[in-house]
Design a protein around this motif. Structure first.
Motif, PDB file in Angstrom:
ATOM      1  N   LEU A 190       0.873  -1.181   0.000  1.00 17.86           N
ATOM      2  CA  LEU A 190       0.000   0.000   0.000  1.00 17.86           C
ATOM      3  C   LEU A 190       0.907   1.227   0.000  1.00 17.86           C
ATOM      4  N   GLY A 191       0.905   1.976  -1.084  1.00 15.56           N
ATOM      5  CA  GLY A 191       1.801   3.125  -1.207  1.00 15.56           C
ATOM      6  C   GLY A 191       3.125   2.691  -1.817  1.00 15.56           C
ATOM      7  N   GLY A 192       3.128   2.422  -3.128  1.00 14.83           N
ATOM      8  CA  GLY A 192       4.328   1.851  -3.761  1.00 14.83           C
ATOM      9  C   GLY A 192       5.225   2.868  -4.440  1.00 14.83           C
ATOM     10  N   SER A 193       4.825   4.137  -4.520  1.00 14.01           N
ATOM     11  CA  SER A 193       5.563   5.073  -5.379  1.00 14.01           C
ATOM     12  C   SER A 193       6.599   5.918  -4.636  1.00 14.01           C
ATOM     13  N   GLY A 194       6.667   5.819  -3.303  1.00 12.27           N
ATOM     14  CA  GLY A 194       7.627   6.624  -2.534  1.00 12.27           C
ATOM     15  C   GLY A 194       8.931   5.873  -2.303  1.00 12.27           C
ATOM     16  N   GLY A 195       9.688   6.342  -1.323  1.00 13.95           N
ATOM     17  CA  GLY A 195      11.003   5.760  -1.061  1.00 13.95           C
ATOM     18  C   GLY A 195      10.944   4.293  -0.671  1.00 13.95           C
ATOM     19  N   VAL A 196      10.173   3.975   0.370  1.00 13.64           N
ATOM     20  CA  VAL A 196      10.110   2.585   0.848  1.00 13.64           C
ATOM     21  C   VAL A 196       9.451   1.695  -0.203  1.00 13.64           C
ATOM     22  N   GLY A 197       8.396   2.205  -0.842  1.00 19.68           N
ATOM     23  CA  GLY A 197       7.672   1.402  -1.828  1.00 19.68           C
ATOM     24  C   GLY A 197       8.533   1.039  -3.027  1.00 19.68           C
ATOM     25  N   CYS A 215      -1.117   2.976  -5.797  1.00 20.24           N
ATOM     26  CA  CYS A 215      -0.473   4.280  -5.985  1.00 20.24           C
ATOM     27  C   CYS A 215      -1.433   5.181  -6.753  1.00 20.24           C
ATOM     28  N   SER A 216      -1.032   6.431  -6.962  1.00 18.81           N
ATOM     29  CA  SER A 216      -1.835   7.356  -7.775  1.00 18.81           C
ATOM     30  C   SER A 216      -1.790   6.889  -9.230  1.00 18.81           C
ATOM     31  N   GLN A 217      -2.801   7.300  -9.980  1.00 16.90           N
ATOM     32  CA  GLN A 217      -2.874   6.908 -11.393  1.00 16.90           C
ATOM     33  C   GLN A 217      -1.612   7.335 -12.149  1.00 16.90           C
ATOM     34  N   ASP A 233      -5.040   1.930  -8.741  1.00 17.31           N
ATOM     35  CA  ASP A 233      -5.050   3.388  -8.580  1.00 17.31           C
ATOM     36  C   ASP A 233      -5.948   3.751  -7.395  1.00 17.31           C
ATOM     37  N   TYR A 234      -5.345   4.289  -6.337  1.00 12.63           N
ATOM     38  CA  TYR A 234      -6.161   4.589  -5.143  1.00 12.63           C
ATOM     39  C   TYR A 234      -6.964   5.871  -5.312  1.00 12.63           C
ATOM     40  N   THR A 235      -6.661   6.636  -6.363  1.00 13.20           N
ATOM     41  CA  THR A 235      -7.397   7.897  -6.556  1.00 13.20           C
ATOM     42  C   THR A 235      -8.696   7.687  -7.352  1.00 13.20           C
ATOM     43  N   ASP A 254       2.159  -1.850   4.663  1.00 14.57           N
ATOM     44  CA  ASP A 254       1.364  -0.617   4.667  1.00 14.57           C
ATOM     45  C   ASP A 254       2.270   0.598   4.857  1.00 14.57           C
ATOM     46  N   ASN A 255       2.449   1.379   3.788  1.00 14.97           N
ATOM     47  CA  ASN A 255       3.226   2.629   3.861  1.00 14.97           C
ATOM     48  C   ASN A 255       2.317   3.846   3.947  1.00 14.97           C
ATOM     49  N   VAL A 256       1.014   3.608   4.120  1.00 17.67           N
ATOM     50  CA  VAL A 256       0.040   4.694   3.991  1.00 17.67           C
ATOM     51  C   VAL A 256      -0.609   5.052   5.324  1.00 17.67           C
ATOM     52  N   THR A 278       2.503  -2.700   9.223  1.00 16.83           N
ATOM     53  CA  THR A 278       2.379  -1.275   8.922  1.00 16.83           C
ATOM     54  C   THR A 278       3.580  -0.495   9.433  1.00 16.83           C
ATOM     55  N   LEU A 279       4.044   0.437   8.587  1.00 13.10           N
ATOM     56  CA  LEU A 279       5.146   1.315   8.981  1.00 13.10           C
ATOM     57  C   LEU A 279       4.629   2.604   9.600  1.00 13.10           C
ATOM     58  N   VAL A 280       3.317   2.785   9.529  1.00 15.56           N
ATOM     59  CA  VAL A 280       2.745   4.037  10.039  1.00 15.56           C
ATOM     60  C   VAL A 280       2.146   3.753  11.415  1.00 15.56           C
ATOM     61  N   TRP A 319       3.648  -4.087  13.743  1.00 13.80           N
ATOM     62  CA  TRP A 319       4.215  -2.771  13.433  1.00 13.80           C
ATOM     63  C   TRP A 319       5.652  -2.961  12.968  1.00 13.80           C
ATOM     64  N   GLY A 320       6.020  -2.242  11.895  1.00  7.67           N
ATOM     65  CA  GLY A 320       7.387  -2.309  11.378  1.00  7.67           C
ATOM     66  C   GLY A 320       8.132  -1.029  11.713  1.00  7.67           C
ATOM     67  N   PHE A 321       9.424  -1.178  11.984  1.00  4.25           N
ATOM     68  CA  PHE A 321      10.247  -0.015  12.333  1.00  4.25           C
ATOM     69  C   PHE A 321      11.574  -0.070  11.595  1.00  4.25           C
ATOM     70  N   PHE A 322      12.076   1.099  11.271  1.00  4.29           N
ATOM     71  CA  PHE A 322      13.440   1.197  10.743  1.00  4.29           C
ATOM     72  C   PHE A 322      14.419   0.595  11.753  1.00  4.29           C
ATOM     73  N   ALA A 323      15.374  -0.184  11.262  1.00  8.08           N
ATOM     74  CA  ALA A 323      16.435  -0.693  12.143  1.00  8.08           C
ATOM     75  C   ALA A 323      17.761  -0.584  11.393  1.00  8.08           C
ATOM     76  N   GLY A 364       5.302  16.158  -0.431  1.00  5.43           N
ATOM     77  CA  GLY A 364       4.729  14.815  -0.626  1.00  5.43           C
ATOM     78  C   GLY A 364       4.768  14.381  -2.085  1.00  5.43           C
ATOM     79  N   HIS A 365       3.923  13.390  -2.419  1.00  4.43           N
ATOM     80  CA  HIS A 365       3.832  12.851  -3.787  1.00  4.43           C
ATOM     81  C   HIS A 365       5.198  12.403  -4.321  1.00  4.43           C
ATOM     82  N   ALA A 366       5.998  11.817  -3.442  1.00  2.81           N
ATOM     83  CA  ALA A 366       7.332  11.374  -3.863  1.00  2.81           C
ATOM     84  C   ALA A 366       7.210  10.320  -4.955  1.00  2.81           C
ATOM     85  N   ARG A 367       8.177  10.338  -5.854  1.00  2.00           N
ATOM     86  CA  ARG A 367       8.325   9.268  -6.852  1.00  2.00           C
ATOM     87  C   ARG A 367       9.748   8.757  -6.720  1.00  2.00           C
ATOM     88  N   GLY A 368      10.060   8.148  -5.600  1.00  2.65           N
ATOM     89  CA  GLY A 368      11.426   7.744  -5.291  1.00  2.65           C
ATOM     90  C   GLY A 368      12.009   8.690  -4.260  1.00  2.65           C
TER      91      GLY A 368
HETATM   92  P1  NDP Z   1       7.332   8.809   0.765  1.00  2.00           P
HETATM   93  O1  NDP Z   1       6.842  10.159   1.125  1.00  2.00           O
HETATM   94  O2  NDP Z   1       8.614   8.660   0.050  1.00  2.00           O
HETATM   95  O3  NDP Z   1       6.220   8.056  -0.116  1.00  2.00           O
HETATM   96  C1  NDP Z   1       4.863   8.018   0.172  1.00  2.00           C
HETATM   97  C2  NDP Z   1       4.171   7.631  -1.158  1.00  2.00           C
HETATM   98  O4  NDP Z   1       2.840   7.224  -0.922  1.00  2.00           O
HETATM   99  C3  NDP Z   1       4.135   8.776  -2.165  1.00  2.00           C
HETATM  100  O5  NDP Z   1       4.627   8.293  -3.389  1.00  2.00           O
HETATM  101  C4  NDP Z   1       2.654   9.112  -2.251  1.00  2.00           C
HETATM  102  O6  NDP Z   1       2.372   9.578  -3.576  1.00  2.00           O
HETATM  103  C5  NDP Z   1       2.001   7.772  -1.932  1.00  2.00           C
HETATM  104  N1  NDP Z   1       0.672   7.828  -1.343  1.00  2.00           N
HETATM  105  C6  NDP Z   1       0.131   8.809  -0.573  1.00  2.00           C
HETATM  106  N2  NDP Z   1      -1.103   8.455  -0.170  1.00  2.00           N
HETATM  107  C7  NDP Z   1      -1.340   7.223  -0.694  1.00  2.00           C
HETATM  108  C8  NDP Z   1      -2.446   6.336  -0.625  1.00  2.00           C
HETATM  109  N3  NDP Z   1      -3.545   6.641   0.071  1.00  2.00           N
HETATM  110  N4  NDP Z   1      -2.356   5.165  -1.278  1.00  2.00           N
HETATM  111  C9  NDP Z   1      -1.239   4.832  -1.981  1.00  2.00           C
HETATM  112  N5  NDP Z   1      -0.161   5.644  -2.093  1.00  2.00           N
HETATM  113  C10 NDP Z   1      -0.216   6.824  -1.437  1.00  2.00           C
HETATM  114  O7  NDP Z   1       7.367   7.970   2.109  1.00  2.00           O
HETATM  115  P2  NDP Z   1       8.282   6.676   2.448  1.00  2.00           P
HETATM  116  O8  NDP Z   1       8.112   5.677   1.379  1.00  2.00           O
HETATM  117  O9  NDP Z   1       9.651   7.093   2.807  1.00  2.00           O
HETATM  118  O10 NDP Z   1       7.585   6.176   3.791  1.00  2.00           O
HETATM  119  C11 NDP Z   1       6.276   5.623   3.746  1.00  2.00           C
HETATM  120  C12 NDP Z   1       5.656   5.725   5.130  1.00  2.00           C
HETATM  121  O11 NDP Z   1       6.365   4.912   6.031  1.00  2.00           O
HETATM  122  C13 NDP Z   1       5.684   7.140   5.704  1.00  2.00           C
HETATM  123  O12 NDP Z   1       4.477   7.357   6.399  1.00  2.00           O
HETATM  124  C14 NDP Z   1       6.836   7.097   6.680  1.00  2.00           C
HETATM  125  O13 NDP Z   1       6.677   8.019   7.726  1.00  2.00           O
HETATM  126  C15 NDP Z   1       6.742   5.668   7.175  1.00  2.00           C
HETATM  127  N6  NDP Z   1       8.033   5.167   7.644  1.00  2.00           N
HETATM  128  C16 NDP Z   1       8.057   4.580   8.875  1.00  2.00           C
HETATM  129  C17 NDP Z   1       9.241   4.057   9.358  1.00  2.00           C
HETATM  130  C18 NDP Z   1       9.240   3.388  10.679  1.00  2.00           C
HETATM  131  O14 NDP Z   1      10.326   3.154  11.270  1.00  2.00           O
HETATM  132  N7  NDP Z   1       8.075   3.007  11.215  1.00  2.00           N
HETATM  133  C19 NDP Z   1      10.502   4.183   8.614  1.00  2.00           C
HETATM  134  C20 NDP Z   1      10.342   4.761   7.306  1.00  2.00           C
HETATM  135  C21 NDP Z   1       9.136   5.240   6.847  1.00  2.00           C
HETATM  136  P3  NDP Z   1       0.982  10.315  -3.971  1.00  2.00           P
HETATM  137  O15 NDP Z   1       0.609  11.205  -2.807  1.00  2.00           O
HETATM  138  O16 NDP Z   1       1.284  11.115  -5.192  1.00  2.00           O
HETATM  139  O17 NDP Z   1       0.009   9.211  -4.223  1.00  2.00           O
END
Ligand code: NDP
Length: 375
Positions: A190-197, A215-217, A233-235, A254-256, A278-280, A319-323, A364-368
């Motif tokens: 869930l949330g594949g387009s950011g850093g962790v995803g 991810c977004s469309q 596409d979650y949007t 879960d990155n969301v 979940t990382l959140v 729950w998942g945490f950075f280590a 926000g809206h990271a792509r990497g």
């Molecule tokens: P990023 O900001 O790099 O990426 C988040 C991505 O999620 C963006 O590409 C965003 O793009 C997308 N996104 C936003 N909303 C949604 C949604 N509803 N469904 C699907 N995609 C969505 O974050 P990271 O990848 O670095 O981290 C992900 C999460 O994990 C963050 O909340 C971070 O705080 C948490 N985290 C927790 C850690 C821990 O130790 N517990 C360690 C590292 C990260 P767009 O908005 O355009 O869709």
């Protein structure tokens, strides 16, 4: 031992002892981007323990955590890690250097460091209680660092360690996945387009898993190019509806956050060890708001009751945490040098543009990843 370092020697006014300084971006209080301050006089980081190394930073990766820490997120827990006996005054963490990812070159090794030598190129994820990489030098333990992939530049390498260590901790240590057991696994990110995803998709595909991503469309093509098999596409509407008609999953990362855990656990295969990781999590928020003891107690009660509740439905809630982990980065390095994982650098900034780099991550809206080139 004299270090051939590009640091300046001045005399501190209080002790008259020689003191080395370096350029860095620091914060002196928590707040918005205005608190970021460039200084040429940050304290040069010294080796305190014999297993530590001094690294000359070439590039620093930024993460959402840096934006959070700039605003004071996690301050209570980090203070406890830095000063377990609570001997120091509040605010003793300042001037604080942010930046949780580094790629650079070892300048000096402590006496017990065996696996690394001066001039080795290394990369690392920096624990949030330590001074970060938005500086000319950083000190880390030998077990937190790893030799940098030879196939990557420092800028590319700095985009990986923190997200890799987080994904490794969540998927391998907590989720139980490995290169040997992924072949028949269905994983939902869930949330594949950011850093962790973007890192997790590539690692899981290299291990043979079937990967579905939300991810977004406008990120669909991007995550497919990284290897995602299915993209939702979650949007376009409630994301759980298209996911519900799919074959169930063995693991969900879960990155969301937000309301995902209300519906996502029903997408797991019941009674066969499937996990939702979940990382959140509210852990740092709890300790910031309630203090360490009450915050940790609330955290424990919350996670334990949720885990128990979902266990009765035959699925695991975690729950998942950075280590930080040098050995995990060693494994990632092999995958990078084998061409299985590539860095996803969305935008680079120069050392003078650190506030702009923070603004980029904050929007926000990271792509990497966002990376700062230090030299
Ligand atoms: P990023 O900001 O790099 O990426 C988040 C991505 O999620 C963006 O590409 C965003 O793009 C997308 N996104 C936003 N909303 C949604 C949604 N509803 N469904 C699907 N995609 C969505 O974050 P990271 O990848 O670095 O981290 C992900 C999460 O994990 C963050 O909340 C971070 O705080 C948490 N985290 C927790 C850690 C821990 O130790 N517990 C360690 C590292 C990260 P767009 O908005 O355009 O869709």
């Amino acid at each position: 031992k004299t270090l051939k370092l590009k640091c300046t020697c001045i005399f501190s006014t209080d002790s008259s002892r020689a003191m080395h300084v370096m350029p860095a971006w620091v914060i002196d209080k928590y707040g918005n981007n205005d608190v970021l301050r460039f200084t040429r006089n940050a304290s040069f980081p010294l080796i305190t323990y014999p297993n530590e190394v001094v690294i000359k930073v070439h590039a620093a990766g930024l993460n959402p955590l840096d934006v959070g820490m700039r605003g004071g997120y996690g301050a209570a827990s980090m203070s406890m890690k830095r000063d377990p006996l609570n001997l120091k005054q509040s605010g003793s963490e300042f001037p604080l250097i942010l930046g949780r990812e580094v790629s650079g070159v070892i300048m000096e090794c402590g006496l017990d460091v065996k696996y690394f030598r001066e001039r080795d190129e290394v990369w690392a994820a920096i624990p949030p209680w330590k001074q970060g990489s938005l500086a000319e030098f950083v000190v880390l333990s030998g077990n937190e660092i790893s030799h940098k992939p030879k196939s990557l530049s420092h800028t590319e390498a700095a985009a990986i360690p923190y997200v890799a260590a987080t994904a490794w901790s969540a998927l391998v240590n907590t989720g139980g996945l490995s290169k040997d057991n992924c072949g028949n696994k269905r994983v939902l990110i869930l949330g594949g387009s950011g850093g962790v995803g973007t890192f997790s998709i590539q690692m899981l595909k290299a291990w043979g898993a079937h990967v579905t991503v939300t991810c977004s469309q406008n990120a669909e093509r991007f995550v497919r190019e990284l290897g995602a098999d299915h993209v939702v596409d979650y949007t376009a509407g409630p994301v759980q509806e298209p996911l519900r008609v799919m074959e169930k999953f063995d693991l969900i990362l879960d990155n969301v956050g937000g309301d995902t855990e209300r519906w996502a656990l029903s997408l797991l295969k019941p009674w066969c060890g499937a996990k939702f990781v979940t990382l959140v999590t509210p852990f740092l928020q709890n300790t910031d708001q309630m203090g360490l003891a009450d915050g940790m107690m609330k955290t424990f009660v919350t996670v334990a009751s949720k885990a128990l509740k979902h266990l009765t439905s035959g699925v695991h809630y975690r729950w998942g945490f950075f280590a930080p982990s040098g050995p995990a980065l060693d494994e990632v390095r092999s995958m990078v040098d084998a061409g299985q994982i590539r860095p996803v650098v969305e935008k680079t900034f120069s050392f003078s543009q650190v506030p702009q780099a923070f603004a980029k991550v904050e929007e926000g809206h990271a792509r990497g990843k966002t990376v700062v080139q230090i030299i």
